[in-house]
Design an enzyme around this catalytic site. Structure first.
Site, short mmCIF file in Angstrom:
data_model
loop_
_atom_site.label_atom_id
_atom_site.label_comp_id
_atom_site.label_asym_id
_atom_site.label_seq_id
_atom_site.Cartn_x
_atom_site.Cartn_y
_atom_site.Cartn_z
CG ASN A 12 -2.04 1.06 1.08
OD1 ASN A 12 -2.28 1.60 0.01
ND2 ASN A 12 -2.69 1.36 2.19
CD GLU A 38 -2.56 -0.35 -3.35
OE1 GLU A 38 -3.29 0.65 -3.42
OE2 GLU A 38 -2.85 -1.37 -2.68
CG ASP A 151 -4.65 -7.33 -3.38
OD1 ASP A 151 -5.65 -8.07 -3.32
OD2 ASP A 151 -4.69 -6.10 -3.12
CG ASN A 153 -8.28 -6.20 -4.99
OD1 ASN A 153 -8.65 -5.82 -3.88
ND2 ASN A 153 -7.36 -5.55 -5.70
CG HIS A 248 -3.01 -6.02 1.64
ND1 HIS A 248 -3.68 -6.98 0.92
CD2 HIS A 248 -3.49 -4.82 1.20
CE1 HIS A 248 -4.52 -6.41 0.07
NE2 HIS A 248 -4.42 -5.10 0.23
#
Length: 259
Positions: A12, A38, A151, A153, A248
């Site tokens: 992130n 990310e 990820d 999602n 995460h």
């Protein structure tokens, strides 16, 4: 003999993660390969310690748009080949895929799209899923073995999120998203964590806004899948829920030596 440890983590924002101890994690985690998602950065925005960390080669796939998406792979062993993207401009412009080849094994590091922004992004997400599966299956047809992490999602089963009933109409737990994971598995891939821990309820993402981590109201949306020919080489798969620094937490896969 020690196995090969691969760690995956949606950080992130890599620059934000550095302020929360990412470099210490990289030094101490013991990973042979660390895949992060990310990153939200271009290489020219990063300090040397991230671009050329001691003991690792680093590869980055960045989005055209600054401060958005992006993946990076740190590896102690030099890969035989590095592939940036899936070969589709509409997906590769968002910097979501980085593939490293070690001998006959392809390691996909992917930040799959989020479909919550609306119908257009949900369609983009589903199209991305299809493009990835087509790419992976074409490589398997060439005789390659596949590991994919990142990820996704999407939470696959009801046990993979704390509040399944409340999220039945939310992207990330929609029937079409879950059905794609079913089809992915049926195509010859194994969810390594669920394979080894069929009854474990653990999560890898918690909503920052609702302080969900404090209450462990989470989702398991980060995965390691392997093509079924590699399944017997999987030693362990686990979720590093104690590691902070992002919404995460990292996840890990340990394979037999010789990746």
């Amino acid at each position: 003999m020690a196995g090969t440890t691969i760690i995956s983590w949606n950080v992130n924002g890599i620059r934000a993660a550095v302020k929360k101890g990412f470099l210490s994690f990289l030094e101490a985690c013991g990973a042979d390969v660390l895949c992060i998602q990310e990153t939200k950065a271009h290489v020219d925005q990063l300090p040397r310690a991230l671009v050329r960390p001691h003991g690792y080669s680093a590869y980055f796939a960045s989005a055209q748009r600054k401060g958005y998406s992006g993946v990076a792979t740190y590896t102690r062993r030099e890969p035989n080949e590095v592939i940036y993207g899936l070969g589709r401009d509409e997906f590769d412009s968002e910097g979501r895929t980085l593939i490293t080849r070690f001998g006959n094994v392809l390691l996909y590091n992917i930040y799959f799209p989020n479909g919550k922004a609306g119908p257009e992004r949900l369609r983009y997400k589903m199209d991305f899923y299809e493009a990835f599966l087509e790419h992976a299956n074409s490589e398997r047809a060439r005789g390659r073995s596949i590991i994919v992490c990142g990820d996704f999602n999407t939470a696959h089963r009801e046990m993979d999120l704390a509040r399944p009933k409340e999220n039945e109409n939310t992207s990330g737990f929609l029937p079409m998203e879950r059905e794609w994971i079913d089809r992915f598995i049926a195509s010859g891939y194994t969810d390594t964590f669920r394979y080894l821990h069929p009854h474990s309820v653990e999560y890898s993402w918690w909503d920052y806004k609702t302080r969900a981590r404090e209450r462990n109201v989470g989702w398991r949306i980060d995965y390691f899948f392997v093509s079924n020919d590699l399944r017997e080489r999987v030693r362990e798969a686990y979720i590093m829920g104690h590691v902070m620094g992002s919404d995460h937490c990292p996840i890990a896969l340990v394979m037999d030596p010789g990746l």
